[in-house]
Design a protein around this motif. Structure first.
Motif, PDB file in Angstrom:
ATOM      1  N   VAL A  53     -44.321   3.154  -3.875  1.00 41.44           N
ATOM      2  CA  VAL A  53     -44.544   1.899  -4.590  1.00 41.44           C
ATOM      3  C   VAL A  53     -43.408   0.920  -4.289  1.00 41.44           C
ATOM      4  N   GLU A  54     -42.170   1.408  -4.298  1.00 39.96           N
ATOM      5  CA  GLU A  54     -41.026   0.542  -4.009  1.00 39.96           C
ATOM      6  C   GLU A  54     -41.058   0.044  -2.559  1.00 39.96           C
ATOM      7  N   LEU A  55     -41.419   0.929  -1.625  1.00 41.17           N
ATOM      8  CA  LEU A  55     -41.528   0.518  -0.225  1.00 41.17           C
ATOM      9  C   LEU A  55     -42.631  -0.520  -0.036  1.00 41.17           C
ATOM     10  N   ALA A 112     -32.647   3.358  13.021  1.00 45.00           N
ATOM     11  CA  ALA A 112     -32.028   2.052  13.290  1.00 45.00           C
ATOM     12  C   ALA A 112     -32.958   0.922  12.869  1.00 45.00           C
ATOM     13  N   GLU A 113     -34.251   1.079  13.142  1.00 43.61           N
ATOM     14  CA  GLU A 113     -35.192   0.038  12.750  1.00 43.61           C
ATOM     15  C   GLU A 113     -35.387  -0.005  11.244  1.00 43.61           C
ATOM     16  N   ALA A 114     -35.387   1.179  10.600  1.00 42.32           N
ATOM     17  CA  ALA A 114     -35.520   1.224   9.146  1.00 42.32           C
ATOM     18  C   ALA A 114     -34.356   0.495   8.469  1.00 42.32           C
ATOM     19  N   LYS A 115     -33.164   0.635   9.032  1.00 41.40           N
ATOM     20  CA  LYS A 115     -32.002  -0.082   8.487  1.00 41.40           C
ATOM     21  C   LYS A 115     -32.166  -1.584   8.682  1.00 41.40           C
ATOM     22  N   ARG A 116     -32.664  -1.972   9.854  1.00 41.69           N
ATOM     23  CA  ARG A 116     -32.799  -3.399  10.162  1.00 41.69           C
ATOM     24  C   ARG A 116     -33.802  -4.082   9.242  1.00 41.69           C
ATOM     25  N   GLU A 162     -34.601   1.618   4.847  1.00 39.07           N
ATOM     26  CA  GLU A 162     -33.802   2.849   4.957  1.00 39.07           C
ATOM     27  C   GLU A 162     -33.207   3.310   3.624  1.00 39.07           C
ATOM     28  N   PRO A 163     -32.624   2.441   2.800  1.00 43.39           N
ATOM     29  CA  PRO A 163     -32.052   2.924   1.531  1.00 43.39           C
ATOM     30  C   PRO A 163     -33.094   3.546   0.602  1.00 43.39           C
ATOM     31  N   VAL A 198     -33.755   8.393  -0.248  1.00 45.64           N
ATOM     32  CA  VAL A 198     -33.793   9.157  -1.497  1.00 45.64           C
ATOM     33  C   VAL A 198     -34.616  10.425  -1.281  1.00 45.64           C
ATOM     34  N   PRO A 199     -34.083  11.615  -1.610  1.00 46.29           N
ATOM     35  CA  PRO A 199     -34.819  12.870  -1.370  1.00 46.29           C
ATOM     36  C   PRO A 199     -36.121  12.911  -2.169  1.00 46.29           C
TER      37      PRO A 199
END
Length: 404
Positions: free
Chosen positions: A226-228, A328-332, A336-337, A341-342
């Motif tokens: 949901v957050e994504l 790298a793309e997820a961070k961009r 990524e954050p 989360v596990p």
């Protein structure tokens, strides 16, 4: 104080190459720009000569507009332009408004003037010196005519003068909506959000599908998805998310089949659910975040066995990426954050120590013979939770209640 008009000039990316379809692409882009700017009190948004022009009420709106436009696919770059009258005093006021909106130069600066109106009393070098002195007086920034950190551009036409400086890069790609709709299998991990981003950048409207095993596992994956979806929804008008519990169906598969092939069967189940949703949504393909060889279910043999469960095309935009490239793309793109989360993926439920890496279509179909696959799909879909409208208003508790 003379009247000045701040206008944001939006330049297109691949839309410029679309020939006869270009007017339609531009109309879709305009819709997406209007969606991105909802809540911002701008004055006007119109298309002209392959560009979008957004007239602001005040330069104070620039910071909000800048943030919103940087999320719109199809935008190559954009800049704030201030329109003023022809007297040099009014052009100075326009420069002053630009400085208020963007702040002082980040280092050195220069002024470049283009005098299309040859009857104008000042020649280009005189305009540059006058405005350069004004900027220096206002900010104290040094001049560098060769390699400045910022260039202020002035164009003097017959009826008005236009001042601009910083050009902000957009995300590029195609406007969301010009390539049709797809259903994306969405987990809370790193891969699928990047796949969603890449498909939207290619002009696809996405319907997100998350299959989960709650209450057999924690609800963390639902909360993350949901957050994504809320994060990625900034790029697409009308983001849709469907959350489907499949834990009970997985349990029946685990009881009726050999352990080694269960993960392949779970994935085939999810593909069938995705196809059913795609049929209802009018989607033309299914998308996954799979990367060849990354896990046991993503070998070439297993991908073939899984894909054979449906008739729709399966698009895998990350198939040739390794994990570091995906991270790298997820961070961009900012996912990524959230993905870090596990959580508990649904495919970790009822799995063996050594799942097969070389399943065949025939083996998968034989393993499914004891199962009523159609009933498993229908019973899972009957418990789905759907999210539409403004993602900011979505409540994760709705999905948890539906799965309880």
């Amino acid at each position: 104080m003379p009247e000045i008009r701040p206008v944001v000039v939006v330049r297109v990316h691949e839309v410029a190459l679309k020939g006869r379809n270009r007017p339609w692409f531009m109309r879709v882009l305009r819709r997406n720009l209007a969606h991105a700017l909802r809540g911002v009190p701008y004055q006007d948004l119109k298309l002209r000569s392959g560009r979008a022009l957004i007239t602001l009420n005040d330069v104070a709106e620039w910071s909000q507009v800048r943030e919103r436009l940087s999320q719109v696919f199809g935008v190559a770059n954009f800049s704030l332009t201030v329109e003023a009258g022809l007297p040099i005093e009014e052009i100075r006021e326009a420069i002053g408004a630009l400085l208020e909106a963007e702040g002082p130069p980040p280092g050195t600066f220069r002024v470049r003037a283009k005098r299309s109106n040859k009857d104008y009393p000042l020649i280009s070098p005189e305009i540059e010196r006058d405005l350069g002195a004004y900027i220096q007086q206002r900010t104290g920034a040094p001049v560098d005519l060769r390699r400045p950190d910022r260039t202020y551009r002035v164009e003097v036409l017959h009826d008005a003068a236009y001042v601009s400086s910083e050009t902000i890069p957009g995300p590029g790609g195609l406007p969301v909506g010009v390539s049709g709709r797809v259903v994306v299998l969405m987990s809370g991990g790193f891969d699928s959000p990047v796949a969603v981003y890449r498909m939207m950048k290619r002009g696809c409207e996405v319907t997100l599908l998350h299959c989960h095993a709650y209450p057999f596992v924690r609800s963390t994956s639902i909360e993350k998805v949901v957050e994504l979806a809320q994060h990625l929804g900034r790029h697409q008008p009308g983001m849709r998310l469907v959350i489907v519990p499949i834990g009970q169906a997985q349990r029946q598969i685990a009881i009726a089949t050999e352990p080694e092939i269960r993960v392949v069967l779970y994935r085939r189940l999810m593909m069938r659910i995705a196809e059913a949703i795609a049929e209802r949504e009018g989607a033309k393909a299914i998308v996954t975040g799979e990367s060849l060889g990354q896990v046991s279910s993503q070998t070439l043999d297993n991908l073939r066995a899984i894909g054979a469960a449906v008739k729709l095309p399966i698009l895998r935009p990350l198939i040739g990426f390794d994990k570091e490239e995906i991270l790298a793309e997820a961070k961009r793109i900012g996912t990524e954050p959230i993905s870090r989360v596990p959580d508990d993926d649904c495919c970790t439920v009822f799995v063996p120590r050594h799942p097969t890496t070389h399943a065949t279509i025939e083996e998968a179909e034989a393993a499914e013979e004891p199962l009523d696959v159609k009933a498993l799909v229908e019973s899972s879909l009957a418990q789905r939770t759907e999210y539409r409208g403004d993602p900011a208003k979505w409540n994760v508790m709705d999905a948890l209640a539906g799965a309880a």
